[in-house]
Design an enzyme around this catalytic site. Structure first.
Site, mmCIF file in Angstrom:
data_model
loop_
_atom_site.group_PDB
_atom_site.id
_atom_site.type_symbol
_atom_site.label_atom_id
_atom_site.label_comp_id
_atom_site.label_asym_id
_atom_site.label_seq_id
_atom_site.Cartn_x
_atom_site.Cartn_y
_atom_site.Cartn_z
ATOM 1 N N THR A 212 47.197 44.749 42.363
ATOM 2 C CA THR A 212 46.280 45.652 42.162
ATOM 3 C C THR A 212 44.902 45.546 42.968
ATOM 4 O O THR A 212 44.716 44.452 43.490
ATOM 5 C CB THR A 212 45.864 45.688 40.728
ATOM 6 O OG1 THR A 212 45.299 44.348 40.383
ATOM 7 C CG2 THR A 212 47.092 46.208 39.943
ATOM 8 N N ASN A 214 41.366 45.256 42.952
ATOM 9 C CA ASN A 214 40.213 45.062 41.884
ATOM 10 C C ASN A 214 38.937 45.661 42.556
ATOM 11 O O ASN A 214 38.446 45.110 43.151
ATOM 12 C CB ASN A 214 40.173 43.705 41.419
ATOM 13 C CG ASN A 214 39.452 43.239 40.223
ATOM 14 O OD1 ASN A 214 38.565 44.239 39.954
ATOM 15 N ND2 ASN A 214 39.157 42.154 39.727
ATOM 16 N N GLU A 260 41.257 48.229 38.136
ATOM 17 C CA GLU A 260 42.172 47.888 38.754
ATOM 18 C C GLU A 260 43.424 49.034 39.271
ATOM 19 O O GLU A 260 43.800 49.698 38.198
ATOM 20 C CB GLU A 260 43.108 46.643 38.227
ATOM 21 C CG GLU A 260 42.231 45.671 38.076
ATOM 22 C CD GLU A 260 43.001 44.122 37.330
ATOM 23 O OE1 GLU A 260 43.855 43.778 38.099
ATOM 24 O OE2 GLU A 260 42.482 43.864 36.301
#
Length: 319
Positions: A212, A214, A260
């Site tokens: 992901t 962030n 995220e």
């Protein structure tokens, strides 16, 4: 479109113009009516259109600590205003000294001496000047003295969002906070967006097979309620379908609230340090702590599947 920061940025030879003034946070559909009308009238009159807005939000100066969550940063508002055909945006630094200007002094200092307003377009609830003493009636009265007209636009657009309440930035913020991003999108006329720089997190998503981005969000950003959402991640001009997680990551006893975004089926993306945008299409589920990593992985797989379905259905409906 020209962008000015402070009165001193306005060109010395600036002529007559059509002006509208407001915070315009989110540039929602009600705002679009006012700004669109200002642009339309400016073209009819053969002069430029100018939007005047403020930074920081006036409430933070008048009542420190009361800064509302922002639906869009100033650069995003400027982009949206440019799409509406605005010729110039003036961002006025809102200071304690500036907040003490009377309504008449504000008109002279900004509208008359600098912008040479020919017409001012506002909503019915517009307030300005020290202690918000000025309203559209005061604005029109001063216009008779200083040679500008005033046009008042009804921006009380209604829809299903918020149970039929008139569209407003306040209602939009409430819906975002509640996780009703679809209701917020109805008011905004587009999905709610969060922006920021991609920073290194715990990298657990990468370990689980779902890396992901962030996103370190900008200050005072209006962030949706904790949960999983379908939407898009935009980086380097590319818009990618995404499953988005907002929350403290209870599976790993996290304490810091994060945003995220997993770019669905994208491999090898390196987004660290990039300024990205995350658009929220629909709520998928609430945040939860699972009994095992296997259960977590199954839930993430379902989240990605559901997000893909929602995004594909939305995009098919727009074709």
């Amino acid at each position: 479109m020209q962008r000015w920061r402070g009165l001193e940025d306005i060109p010395q030879d600036w002529g007559r113009s059509v002006v509208t003034i407001g915070s315009y946070d989110g540039v929602h559909r009600g705002h679009q009516l006012i700004i669109g009308r200002a642009v339309e009238r400016a073209r009819e009159l053969g002069v430029p259109s100018v939007v005047v807005t403020f930074d920081p939000h006036p409430s933070e100066v008048v009542r420190p600590g009361s800064h509302p969550p922002l639906l869009a940063p100033h650069h995003r508002r400027a982009e949206l205003m440019a799409q509406l055909g605005v010729d110039a945006v003036l961002v006025l630094p809102f200071t304690s000294e500036f907040s003490k200007l009377s309504a008449a002094d504000f008109v002279v200092k900004v509208l008359v001496d600098k912008l040479h307003a020919k017409l001012v377009v506002e909503g019915p609830n517009f307030r300005f000047g020290h202690r918000a003493a000025g309203n559209v009636e005061v604005l029109a009265e001063l216009g008779r003295t200083y040679d500008y007209d005033v046009e008042v636009i009804d921006l009380r657009v209604r829809g299903e969002a918020g149970g039929g309440e008139p569209f407003s930035s306040t209602l939009t913020r409430r819906l975002v906070t509640e996780g009703d991003v679809e209701g917020a999108a109805e008011i905004l006329g587009r999905p709610h967006r969060v922006e920021g720089v991609v920073v290194r997190g715990a990298q657990r998503g990468r370990e689980l097979g779902y890396p992901t981005a962030n996103v370190e969000t900008l200050p005072h950003t209006a962030i949706p309620a904790d949960g999983v959402y379908a939407g898009w991640l935009t980086a380097d001009g590319e818009r990618m379908p995404a499953a988005i997680s907002v929350g403290t990551n209870p599976q790993f006893d996290g304490t810091e609230r994060t945003v995220e975004a997993y770019a669905i089926d994208r491999v090898g993306l390196d987004l660290y340090g990039l300024h990205v945008a995350v658009d929220f299409l629909a709520y998928v589920r609430g945040m939860a702590k699972f009994d095992s990593i296997e259960d977590l992985l199954e839930a993430i797989g379902n989240d990605v599947k559901r997000s893909t379905e929602l995004i594909e259905a939305y995009e098919a409906g727009r074709d």
